[in-house]
Each structure stands twice: as C-alpha cells, then as structure tokens.
Design an enzyme around this catalytic site. Structure first.
Site, short mmCIF file in Angstrom:
data_model
loop_
_atom_site.label_atom_id
_atom_site.label_comp_id
_atom_site.label_asym_id
_atom_site.label_seq_id
_atom_site.Cartn_x
_atom_site.Cartn_y
_atom_site.Cartn_z
N ASN A 184 0.78 -1.24 0.00
CA ASN A 184 0.00 0.00 0.00
C ASN A 184 0.81 1.29 0.00
O ASN A 184 0.29 2.32 -0.41
CB ASN A 184 -0.93 0.02 1.22
N TYR A 185 2.06 1.26 0.47
CA TYR A 185 2.78 2.51 0.65
C TYR A 185 4.08 2.62 -0.14
O TYR A 185 4.52 3.73 -0.43
CB TYR A 185 3.06 2.73 2.14
N ILE A 186 4.71 1.52 -0.45
CA ILE A 186 5.96 1.57 -1.22
C ILE A 186 5.63 1.39 -2.70
O ILE A 186 4.99 0.41 -3.08
CB ILE A 186 6.94 0.47 -0.76
#
Length: 912
Positions: A867-869
C-alpha cells in the site's frame, strides 16, 4: 502564513472542553523556553506499561464528539487497506486446552496484549526507529535537492523552443511503444501492431459476452493533429443505434481467452473526463452464501445441564458461537460474550424461546450456564471428515464450486473482460472487528437481495435476483466503480462489490496514488520550509496546524478522523490526540502512547525540534486535563484544505505514501549488494522494507505458531548440518588422507548437534521415509481404482517399506562404528566435496531466512509493500540486481502490480 480558519469555524463540540487561546503571546512563548519540567501526563495512562501482558484497553474516558456526519460514499476506496469485504472463515483447529465447557472457564480475559504487541529492539544498541531517525536528515536533504532539480528541469522545459517543421506524430500523446528511443508510429499503433496495447482485430472479441458489441473505447485509435495537439480518440466504426440486451456467459472458451490481448492502460492517452469510469458495464450480480443446514436432532445447545430445542434461526446463531470455541481470543472476551448473548436473547424472544425435550419452556437468563461443546464437537468432526476425503472427491467438489462461481467472477467493462474482486455476499456470523472493538460478538445478519443495489450499464441485462426476491434498486452510475452495494447491520457501513486487484481500474487507482506521492517531491521542500516557519506563528490555529504537519511528515502519524465512540473503537491519529496520549520529557523527547488504526497500540519515544516540544507544552497548558484535545483548533478537514493549496489533491495520507516510498528509494540506493548472494539480497531488501514498516507503525500480532515455525526451521538447519557431517565422514571413507589434508577440526561434529538429537533426527528420517512410501502406495492404488484396475496387495507395501527398514539399520551401524560409507553412484572425493559446498550454501540461505523471519515477527512488511511503497521500486531493484521478482511479489501481487512490472521493464534507472 495566515490561518485557514477562524474560531468560528471550530466544531461546536470542541468548546465543551478546555480550549486553547486563539493566539500565543511572545511572553508565553518565551516562558516555554524554561527547562523547568512541567508535570506531564503519566506514560501509558490508558494503555498500561510497555510490555504488559494485560489487555490494552482505552479506559473509561470517552472522546468528545467532533460533529462528524456519516454519509454514504460511492467513491472507489481502492487505496484503503481494508478494501476486501468477504474474508475466509478460519478453519476449526483442535486445541486440547479448550475442551473445557465454556461456562466453566473463569477469570480468563482475551489475550489483547498480543493484538497491540510492540516490536522489541534488536540486539544492537540502537533500535531500528532510532537508526531510521538518524538517516532521516540525510534523506530530507536528498529530498530538498530533488525538489530543486525538478523545479529547475520544469522551468527549463517551459522555455519557448524555436519553431520548425514537426511531423504529424511528433507531439502525439501516445507514449513510446517499447524501450527508449523507439519511434512512435502513426495512428497511435505501436511496433507490435496494437492500438494502446490492444490488437484492433481482437478488441471486440472479448469473452464472456455471447453477443459482441463494438464500442468507441474498444475500437478507437489515437490520432494527432499536425500542430502537435492531440486529437480526441474517434471510433473506427460507429456502434449500432439500437443495442441488443447482452448476457454474460458462464465461462469463456480457451481460444477466446488466448485471443484476448492485454490492455496496457498505462500506455494509453489520458482521458479528458476522468470522472466517467465506464461507458458500458455488464455483470451477473452477486453470489449469495448457501442456506443454513440445521443441526442433527442429537446435537443440542445445553443450558444449565438441560439440552434445549431452538427455532432454526436461534439454532443458527448458537452455531456461530459454538463452532468457534477454539478461538479463545474471541469467545473468552467479556465484550464478545455480552454482545453475542444480547443478540441471541433477542432472537430467542422473537422466535419463541427454548424448550426442553418435553416441550416445557426453558428461560435462558445467564450466559455462563450455556454449554456449546456438543455443537463445537459436531462442527469439528464435520470439518475433519471433510479434510480426510479422497483427493478425487475434493477435486469434484472444487469443480462443482468453480462451475457455480464462474458466472460471477468476471464482468464486461467497456468491452473488456475484467475480474471481479469480491463477488460473494458476506455470510452471516459473529462480528469480530479489530483490536478492542466495542461491537465484537454481535450477530452479522444474513444479507437479502432486497438490501442490495445493482450498478450496471443501461443497455445491459440486469442479473435476476434469487427466486421469490427482488433487488433493492437498479442504477446506472458510470461515475461509480462498484457493481453492487448493501448496508451491513453492525456499524451501518456500506459494502461494495468492486473489480479485482488485477483490474485496470484498481491498477489505475494505485498508479495515481503513487504518482501523486511522486508529485509531492516537487513541493516537499517548500512545505517543510513553511511549516517550520509557522511553528512560531502567533496564531494558535496556524501553530497547531504546523506542529501537526511536522508530526505527520516526520513520524508518519495518521491524520486521525472523527469517531463515534459509542459504536467504534476509540482510536486516534495526530489531529485527534488527547492530553493523555502525549508525555513530554525535557529537553525535547516526546512519548506517544495511543491506540491507532485497527486498535493497534502506537508507542514511540521520539526526539523533536525544540520549538515543536515548546508548542506541545503550550497545547497541554493548564487548565487542560485528561480527555481534552491537544490540537483543539485543528481538524483533518482544515488540515487537508491547507495542504491542497500546495498541490491539488494533497492530503495528510499522501505524506505516508511519499515518505514510505522516498525512504525506501533512498535505503535501496545506499545498499551495497554487488558481492551478495540472492538470499543476502532478499534479506537486505526486507531489512529496508522493515525500516519503512516501522516508520509507518505497521505492526502485527506475533503469530501463535511463530515459535513452532522457528523451531522447525532450526531443526531443518540442524538436519542440514548433520547431513554435512555425514558427507565429511564419507570423504574419510573414500580417502582417509583427507583428515591430514583438511585438518581434524574440519571433521568434528557441529556444536549444535548432540547424540540425543542425532538419534531423534534419525528416527524422524526413517519415519518420514515410511510416511512417503505409504502415501505413494495409497495414491497409486487410488489411481488404479479410478482406472478400474485391481489394487496392489499389502504385500507390495511391505516390500516397499523395506527401504525404510534398511535406512534404520544403516543409521544403527553408523552410530556403532562411527563411520559412514560413501553413498551414490560412483562416489568420488570431488563429488562429495561438491555436495558439502552445496549443503553449506543451503545452510546459509536458511539461516538468513530464519533471521529475516524472526526480525519480521512483529512487523507487517506486506502492508507497507502493498500500500505505501511504490511497486516500481521493487521491480527496478529486482531487475538491477538479478533477483527474480517472484521473491518479492506473490502471483497475486504480480498480477496486481502488472502495470508496475511492465511500465519499467525497459528502464533500469527509473527512480521514485
């Protein structure tokens, strides 16, 4: 910089507490320079001391309402970490400790400490958080340099260029067809004869529609004007005026599947109107769970020693609880028990109550007198019998299940076949929730067609509801990406059937999210400069906003949304921090201790700028006390409105994506992996991922089986060490002079191995051999039975088992003689020496895996990675250092991030 809001803009509910002054005087600001330590809120006032095994509850204090209004949202929630609706039910696993009747267990509380477990510091003197903090300054300097470079590059690009003859396709919006340097071809067709990655001749033959309809989207080819302005896509062939109603077929044929070309949306021109998500949409609706099967008459709920008869609806609810007795974390939770019993009683009253065998009424008043053991035993036995079925029977059941599910698995989206993500309606059961949810244990009711709204194209055939039912509503909203929706009864939230993670829609959503985070690179230096200046602002609202942005940026705190504390777990974020959640220690240490998203405990001791420390002292100044907001002149709406002034669409959430991806980018760039093995490269990547996960507070519960898994992995390593020692003994058998050549220490037994362990391991190897032989024998007989051949006699099995008996005799001989005869065909010193080196490599790989697994036991790498990288960072790392992408992304993730893999496949130097 002026404040975004006046005092009048503040939510009314805020005035119920102690409100900060509207301005900060210079005298007050100066007074906060004093190092005299104010009396701080005690650490962990609500959550207990760090490392405490007791449940981390939020106490009795209730958050003051922030006047939030619940509204139905139809927007695509693809960025959410909680996007998946239907979750698989956990398999019933036997647990000897839970055989006791539930009512007899007393004094036990749910092991909630594990839910909020903190990751322990590593063996190093400095914990990972502190290590990452020490790198952060260098990373921020890099960010400032990058921002300047981007701005310089953009200003240079804006300079007017001399006019000269331009080819028709020179300024086309159609991107390069392949690697850098390849020319664009006219009409938006790439070198493979595809328009935007789709073969023109195949674009209208997509399954599973029986009657094909050509649409403008599927036949358009990008054309350009001679003056370099992209022209709108125009259809090669107009669709017929009247469209026939279409029906989704059950399963596309293999030939149709093969012909279907990949839709490379990342190579397609950008749409002018991004709000319109589709032009045509067809699907087969949703799949409902099977009807309830009543319990056998011999299986009863027992109350105070008396088996009772229940109405089928009440029996089903009793079965929900009874089937999960092994899940002690839930069924021994007092809140879970209380909520279940309240709902169970309501259903009992509505359905006529309970009776004994003679038909006499039984008044069920106390939960503690209920005994669900017979129900649990029934479902456990049923589950075990299901698992023990022959492979052929399981295969047949799967084929039947696939046949039922296939019509719902795909939809037709603008003429393309797209996979539907969660087409199954959630089955009824007991709500579990995350963390310390106040509604855990309540009954999730069965969802009926009358509750479901279908979203579909105007000209598409509406899927029929089950017999005797009708849909709540049918709509044709082409600005929504959901196919069906309903409202669940626990929290009143809306559930949506969306396209799968591998669909173009979801991929585009992920792409936009990461591109927005990349765009923040241009503005981050200015944002940091501005909020640093506003940390000393006279306006309290400006100062609070600047301090909040600082904390969100530096420590990846979530912004924090308003909660209805009566119905939801009291979790907080930056803007909703309370007095008791922050402890100050001179000169500039701040201790955060609160329940964050999913009721996961956020505990961190951080060092902040002195001005930020002073500001927090001001925000906590008397008469504020426990229960009061720290940022009482700020809410998330105001914060995001301010951030959007720097960049359209910028919210506090984008900072988490940006910081995670940019930090990962810097960590990967600084790695030294030239001489590393593949296993070492994987561990180095995971170490970077772990640091980002800790930055984002992505923690998880240590699995109940973690210790057993580590022990099993340790035994595998010891087994390889024993195998290595045996091969060394074989060297001596082949050439006794090797002892002098290699030295006596080379042939010594590894210190991890002792005689008792070796005997146990030898027995294990013999039994493992027996099991393999027996399974192979059974499988061969099963195949013969299917082929209508006579099964092999038991004599054949005994003959095969001699191999295991011979192995046992061999070990016995070796233990007695302390010698190992060389094995294999034509064994030589060179071959055995080569085997030893291979085993050593396997040992190193497993030891790296063990260290990696133990380091990740309390850190959720998946959340940050998914979800974030930015997935393109992982793809580039994989390509650059020759590590198969399969080592980082599972098959599901490779499908989800297909856009990332394909879009940078020819660009090893891509940077976030």
């Amino acid at each position: 910089m002026s404040s975004d809001s006046s005092d009048d803009d503040m939510p009314l509910a805020r005035t119920n507490g102690h409100l900060s002054a509207s301005t900060v005087s210079k005298a007050e600001d100066k007074a906060m320079d004093s190092r005299a330590k104010p009396k701080p809120a005690p650490v962990s006032i609500r959550n207990g001391p760090v490392g405490d095994a007791s449940p981390h509850t939020n106490g009795n204090g209730k958050r003051k309402s922030r006047s939030s209004i619940n509204r139905v949202s139809y927007r695509d929630e693809s960025d959410s970490e909680d996007g998946r609706l239907a979750k698989r039910q956990k398999k019933v696993v036997p647990d000897d400790s839970d055989d006791e009747v539930l009512s007899k267990r007393k004094g036990k509380l749910p092991p909630a400490a594990s839910e909020t477990a903190m990751a322990e510091d590593s063996d190093d003197d400095m914990p990972l958080n502190a290590k990452l903090a020490s790198k952060r300054k260098a990373i921020e300097k890099n960010a400032e340099k990058d921002a300047k470079a981007i701005r310089a590059s953009e200003s240079k690009a804006k300079k007017p260029t001399p006019k000269k003859a331009i080819k028709d396709d020179s300024d086309s919006d159609v991107p390069l067809a392949g690697a850098k340097g390849k020319k664009r071809l006219s009409n938006g067709v790439n070198g493979k004869g595809k328009a935007n990655g789709v073969k023109p001749e195949d674009s209208d033959s997509d399954a599973p529609i029986r009657k094909k309809v050509k649409t403008a989207a599927s036949t358009a080819a990008a054309k350009t004007k001679t003056k370099g302005k992209a022209e709108k896509s125009t259809p090669a062939k107009k669709a017929p005026a009247k469209k026939a109603k279409k029906e989704v077929s059950e399963e596309p044929s293999k030939s149709e599947d093969d012909e279907e070309a990949e839709y490379r949306w990342w190579d397609a021109p950008k749409k002018e109107d991004d709000s319109v998500k589709w032009k045509t949409l067809e699907h087969n609706g949703v799949l409902f769970p099977p009807a309830y099967e009543p319990l056998p008459k011999s299986v009863k709920l027992v109350y105070n020693g008396t088996p009772v008869n229940l109405h089928v609806d009440a029996e089903e609810v009793a079965g929900f609880f009874g089937s999960m007795l092994n899940s002690t974390h839930n069924v021994e939770n007092p809140t879970f028990q209380k909520n279940f019993f309240a709902d169970f009683k309501e259903i009992l009253n509505r359905t006529g109550g309970a009776t004994d065998r003679s038909g006499k009424k039984v008044d069920i008043k106390e939960f503690a007198k209920l005994d669900f053991q017979a129900i649990f035993d029934y479902y456990y036995a049923k589950n075990e019998a299901k698992k023990a079925r022959p492979a052929a029977e399981k295969k047949a059941e799967k084929a039947e299940r696939d046949k039922v599910e296939t019509p719902y698995m795909y939809c037709k989206w603008d003429g393309r076949k797209e996979k539907v993500g969660n087409f199954r309606v959630e089955p009824p059961g007991l709500f579990r929730g995350r963390g310390e949810h106040p509604k855990t244990g309540k009954v999730k009711k069965r969802v009926l067609p009358e509750q479901i709204t279908i979203n579909i194209g105007k000209d598409a055939k509406v899927p029929p509801p089950p017999d005797g039912h009708k849909w709540k509503a049918i709509q044709h909203d082409n600005k929504a990406t959901w196919l069906a929706m309903w409202q669940e009864n626990i929290n009143g939230s809306y559930k949506y059937v969306m396209l799968g993670a591998t669909s173009a829609v979801k991929g585009q959503s992920d792409f936009k999210k990461f591109e927005k985070a990349r765009e923040l690179k241009k503005h981050i230096a200015r944002i940091r400069k501005d909020y640093t200046a506003d940390l000393k602002a006279e306006s309290m609202a400006d100062r609070q906003r600047a301090t909040a942005v600082y904390l969100i940026d530096k420590f990846a705190l979530r912004a924090g949304n308003e909660k209805d504390t009566e119905n939801e777990a009291e979790t907080v974020g930056c803007c909703s921090l309370k007095y008791e959640h922050v402890t100050l220690q001179e000169p500039n240490t701040v201790i955060f201790d609160f329940l964050g998203k999913d009721s996961i405990r956020f505990y961190d001791e951080v060092t902040v700028d002195r001005q930020v420390f002073k500001n927090l002292r001001v925000f906590k100044k008397a008469p504020k006390k426990e229960g009061d907001d720290i940022f009482d002149r700020l809410n998330t709406t105001q914060l995001n409105k301010h951030l959007s002034s720097y960049m359209p669409g910028l919210t506090a959430k984008v900072f988490r994506t940006y910081n995670a991806s940019y930090t990962m980018s810097n960590l990967l760039r600084d790695l030294k992996v030239s001489d590393a093995t593949t296993a070492e490269k994987i561990k180095l990547y995971n170490d970077c991922n772990r640091e980002v996960a800790i930055l984002c507070n992505h923690k998880r519960t240590v699995g109940a089986g973690h210790e057993a898994q580590m022990e099993k992995l340790g035994d595998r390593i010891k087994g390889l060490k024993y195998q290595k020692w045996r091969n060394k003994m074989m060297l001596l058998d082949l050439d006794p002079k090797q002892k002098k050549k290699k030295g006596a220490s080379f042939f010594e037994l590894d210190p991890d191995l002792d005689e008792a362990w070796i005997l146990e391991h030898q027995n294990f190897l013999v039994e493992e051999q027996r099991t393999k032989i027996q399974k192979k024998f059974e499988k061969d007989n099963e195949k013969r039975q299917q082929d209508k051949e006579k099964p092999m006699p038991d004599k054949e099995l005994k003959e095969r088992l001699r191999v295991a008996d011979d192995l046992a005799k061999k070990f016995k001989k070796e233990n007695k003689s302390k010698k190992v005869e060389a094995e294999g065909r034509g064994p030589t010193v060179e071959k055995v020496d080569g085997n030893i080196k291979k085993i050593e490599e396997r040992i190193r790989t497993l030891e790296l895996q063990a260290a990696d697994r133990d380091g990740n036991k309390e850190v959720a790498l998946g959340t940050s990675k998914i979800n974030y990288i930015d997935p393109r960072l992982t793809v580039v790392f994989s390509k650059k250092f020759g590590v198969p992408i399969e080592k980082f992304f599972s098959k599901t993730l490779r499908e989800k991030f297909n856009w990332a893999i394909k879009s940078v496949e020819d660009d090893d130097n891509w940077e976030f």
